[in-house]
Design a protein around this motif. Structure first.
Motif, PDB file in Angstrom:
ATOM      1  N   ASP A 257       0.052   1.535   9.932  1.00 33.15           N
ATOM      2  CA  ASP A 257      -0.970   1.049   9.010  1.00 33.15           C
ATOM      3  C   ASP A 257      -0.956   1.764   7.664  1.00 33.15           C
ATOM      4  O   ASP A 257      -1.995   1.932   7.039  1.00 33.15           O
ATOM      5  CB  ASP A 257      -2.372   1.108   9.635  1.00 33.15           C
TER       6      ASP A 257
ATOM      7  N   SER B 180      -4.379   5.980  10.848  1.00 34.80           N
ATOM      8  CA  SER B 180      -5.326   5.225  10.035  1.00 34.80           C
ATOM      9  C   SER B 180      -6.744   5.354  10.590  1.00 34.80           C
ATOM     10  O   SER B 180      -7.704   5.550   9.844  1.00 34.80           O
ATOM     11  CB  SER B 180      -4.902   3.756  10.000  1.00 34.80           C
TER      12      SER B 180
ATOM     13  N   LEU C   7     -11.099  -0.488   0.655  1.00 41.25           N
ATOM     14  CA  LEU C   7     -10.435  -1.730   0.214  1.00 41.25           C
ATOM     15  C   LEU C   7     -10.777  -2.028  -1.243  1.00 41.25           C
ATOM     16  O   LEU C   7      -9.898  -2.309  -2.059  1.00 41.25           O
ATOM     17  CB  LEU C   7     -10.878  -2.921   1.082  1.00 41.25           C
TER      18      LEU C   7
ATOM     19  N   HIS D 252      -5.742  -2.588  15.067  1.00 42.27           N
ATOM     20  CA  HIS D 252      -6.839  -1.656  15.341  1.00 42.27           C
ATOM     21  C   HIS D 252      -7.562  -1.935  16.665  1.00 42.27           C
ATOM     22  O   HIS D 252      -7.318  -1.254  17.637  1.00 42.27           O
ATOM     23  CB  HIS D 252      -7.820  -1.566  14.164  1.00 42.27           C
TER      24      HIS D 252
ATOM     25  N   GLU E 296     -12.229  -2.840  13.490  1.00 45.34           N
ATOM     26  CA  GLU E 296     -11.713  -1.535  13.070  1.00 45.34           C
ATOM     27  C   GLU E 296     -12.870  -0.591  12.771  1.00 45.34           C
ATOM     28  O   GLU E 296     -12.800   0.603  13.066  1.00 45.34           O
ATOM     29  CB  GLU E 296     -10.836  -1.752  11.823  1.00 45.34           C
TER      30      GLU E 296
ATOM     31  N   ARG F  54      -5.895 -12.008   6.086  1.00 48.23           N
ATOM     32  CA  ARG F  54      -6.116 -10.544   6.026  1.00 48.23           C
ATOM     33  C   ARG F  54      -7.073 -10.073   7.119  1.00 48.23           C
ATOM     34  O   ARG F  54      -6.740  -9.202   7.910  1.00 48.23           O
ATOM     35  CB  ARG F  54      -6.686 -10.173   4.659  1.00 48.23           C
ATOM     36  N   PHE F  55      -8.282 -10.596   7.123  1.00 48.06           N
ATOM     37  CA  PHE F  55      -9.244 -10.430   8.228  1.00 48.06           C
ATOM     38  C   PHE F  55     -10.371 -11.425   8.001  1.00 48.06           C
ATOM     39  O   PHE F  55     -10.485 -12.000   6.919  1.00 48.06           O
ATOM     40  CB  PHE F  55      -9.714  -8.990   8.435  1.00 48.06           C
TER      41      PHE F  55
ATOM     42  N   HIS G  67      -6.456  -8.256  11.143  1.00 53.58           N
ATOM     43  CA  HIS G  67      -7.170  -7.050  11.572  1.00 53.58           C
ATOM     44  C   HIS G  67      -8.371  -7.449  12.427  1.00 53.58           C
ATOM     45  O   HIS G  67      -8.938  -8.518  12.227  1.00 53.58           O
ATOM     46  CB  HIS G  67      -7.694  -6.273  10.361  1.00 53.58           C
TER      47      HIS G  67
ATOM     48  N   GLN H  29       0.824  -1.214   0.000  1.00 54.87           N
ATOM     49  CA  GLN H  29       0.000   0.000   0.000  1.00 54.87           C
ATOM     50  C   GLN H  29       0.859   1.266   0.000  1.00 54.87           C
ATOM     51  O   GLN H  29       0.340   2.375   0.171  1.00 54.87           O
ATOM     52  CB  GLN H  29      -0.966  -0.021   1.200  1.00 54.87           C
TER      53      GLN H  29
ATOM     54  N   LEU I 116      -9.440   6.853   8.043  1.00 52.63           N
ATOM     55  CA  LEU I 116     -10.558   6.041   7.531  1.00 52.63           C
ATOM     56  C   LEU I 116     -11.828   6.232   8.367  1.00 52.63           C
ATOM     57  O   LEU I 116     -12.824   5.533   8.154  1.00 52.63           O
ATOM     58  CB  LEU I 116     -10.157   4.555   7.501  1.00 52.63           C
TER      59      LEU I 116
HETATM   60  N1  GUN Z   1      -8.849  -4.725   7.045  1.00 54.88           N
HETATM   61  C1  GUN Z   1      -8.629  -5.665   6.106  1.00 54.88           C
HETATM   62  N2  GUN Z   1      -7.660  -5.291   5.259  1.00 54.88           N
HETATM   63  C2  GUN Z   1      -7.241  -4.085   5.664  1.00 54.88           C
HETATM   64  C3  GUN Z   1      -6.249  -3.175   5.203  1.00 54.88           C
HETATM   65  O1  GUN Z   1      -5.533  -3.412   4.223  1.00 54.88           O
HETATM   66  N3  GUN Z   1      -6.106  -2.020   5.899  1.00 54.88           N
HETATM   67  C4  GUN Z   1      -6.851  -1.734   6.995  1.00 54.88           C
HETATM   68  N4  GUN Z   1      -6.658  -0.585   7.618  1.00 54.88           N
HETATM   69  N5  GUN Z   1      -7.798  -2.557   7.437  1.00 54.88           N
HETATM   70  C5  GUN Z   1      -7.996  -3.724   6.795  1.00 54.88           C
END
Ligand code: GUN
Ligand code: ZN
Length: 434
Positions: A323, A297, A98, A272, A236, A205-206, A233, A83, A301
């Motif tokens: 982040d 972040s 995303l 987060h 968040e 990833r999440f 993650h 990123q 966001l």
């Molecule tokens: N949650 C899943 N992928 C991401 C990411 O790339 N960045 C952030 N901030 N949250 C995520």
């Protein structure tokens, strides 16, 4: 082998404990005119120059910085390599951000030459900003990890990274499968984990982008090798949390999804955690897991305000994360400036010594590396920074008004950024000079 002793004379400051546990005054060590002695890539002595100089052999070269502060290298517990090229993407909150920006940007890492180029830029940027260790999300492509570790290995950096595992709810061009995600991760672990100062992190990833099958295999990997990290993650964004409820209706909550698949533990770092509840903080603490606090972040966001006092109440390990690219700066000094505001908006304070702790020893503890990094204690890696009191005209003028190290430290964090970092050393080697 001839010894490679060198000494650095300057003001020296490091955290030695969490202010939340021992109080501010007992949490740090400061030498106004200090000496740091480095031997074979490690710190061999720290103390007042007047104490150490008489016993130092005349052959040891001494570098003197009369107007600078030496601190441990900073530790970024959450950042995304692919990123780098999309910092400051306008307008969206997490899930649309995303889809609109992040996934297309990460897809460029299918090209190894692109991955190599960005890894080089990324590592230079970390070092320019005084970050000597980071816990890094690569992309779904295994070669993104190779590019990163190849560059980190050349400089003998202590770094942790992993290939993203993502097998649903993302574009086809960017997904793996449970089997390929497992096999690709395993091959990267075999190649890199424990090589020099490099460590591997299993990286789902999440929860929304992994099937139950993939999360099961992520947990399996963690059981197959010692000291592997896990990064993902959590909690968040409110829409994200509602989506996890829909996808995993049988689980008690977001954290319970990861708990069910055996992803909590002493080397697990959850980014987060803005909307975690009390019970979830307690469970994270009980399992020795850590949270990465990512203020730039969370502001950028529009995710919310991290509740650091609640984490402290539970004795939960917390590190600091930039982040990038949800976060807007590689600088952990700048990130601390924003962390202070997160606390202000909740009617709480963030002392400069707690901030120092979060960016150094706290991060090291979150990563279970406090015997190697995060302080200037003898026997640890010589990863340290020289911060320039005269980095900008305003900083120089402002610091002339400073009455003590607490004020100096707070101003460095409020006005500081990459310009403040005069030099960065990793394993005793100069890896960045402003
Ligand atoms: N949650 C899943 N992928 C991401 C990411 O790339 N960045 C952030 N901030 N949250 C995520
Ligand atoms: Zn992230």
């Amino acid at each position: 082998m001839p010894s490679t002793r060198k000494a650095y004379r300057a003001a020296l400051l490091h955290s030695i404990a969490d202010p939340a546990q021992v109080g501010v005054e007992a949490s740090y060590e400061y030498f106004e005119d200090g000496l740091l002695v480095i031997e074979n890539g490690q710190i061999s002595a720290i103390g007042a120059a007047s104490d150490l100089l008489p016993g130092l052999s005349a052959e040891v070269p001494i570098q003197h910085y009369p107007d600078a502060l030496i601190t441990p290298g900073l530790i970024d517990t959450h950042i995304h390599l692919p990123q780098t090229g999309m910092v400051g993407a306008y307008g969206e909150q997490l899930l649309d951000w995303l889809n609109t920006y992040t996934f297309p940007c990460e897809s460029q890492f299918a090209d190894k030459a692109h991955a190599d180029e960005v890894a080089d830029i990324f590592i230079k940027e970390l070092l320019r900003n005084g970050t000597t260790t980071a816990l890094v999300f690569a992309s779904v492509h295994p070669q993104s990890v190779n590019s990163f570790f190849e560059a980190a290995e050349q400089l003998d950096l202590r770094m942790i990274a992993g290939k993203v595992m993502m097998d649903r709810n993302a574009p086809d061009y960017l997904t793996d499968t449970p089997e390929s995600g497992y096999a690709d991760s395993k091959a990267l672990i075999e190649r890199w984990h424990g090589k020099g100062r490099l460590h591997y992190a299993v990286t789902p990833r999440f929860a929304p982008t992994s099937t139950p099958e993939q999360l099961t295999l992520a947990g399996k990997l963690l059981g197959e090798y010692p000291d592997l990290y896990m990064q993902t993650h959590i909690s968040e964004n409110l829409q994200e949390i509602a989506w996890v409820k829909e996808l995993f209706p049988e689980r008690k909550g977001y954290l319970d999804v990861y708990d069910h698949y055996q992803l909590l533990g002493e080397r697990s770092v959850f980014a987060h955690g803005v909307h975690l509840c009390d019970d979830e903080c307690a469970r994270l603490a009980e399992t020795g897991s850590a949270v990465a606090f990512c203020p730039t972040s969370n502001f950028f966001l529009g995710s919310g305000l991290f509740n650091l006092p609640m984490a402290e109440k539970h004795n939960l390990n917390v590190g600091l994360g930039t982040d990038v690219g949800g976060g807007t700066s590689f600088s952990l000094l700048h990130t601390l400036n924003e962390a202070y505001k997160v606390m202000q908006l909740q009617g709480a304070r963030l002392s400069p010594f707690k901030s120092l702790y979060l960016a150094t020893l706290g991060g090291a503890r979150a990563l279970r590396l406090e015997d190697k990094i995060g302080t200037l204690q003898p026997g640890t890696d010589a990863d340290f920074l020289v911060l320039d009191y005269n980095a900008t005209p305003l900083l120089s003028y402002r610091l002339k008004q400073s009455k003590n190290i607490a004020e100096t430290l707070f101003v460095l964090m409020t006005l500081g950024d990459d310009r403040t970092v005069l030099q960065t050393y990793a394993a005793g080697r100069l890896v960045h000079q402003r």
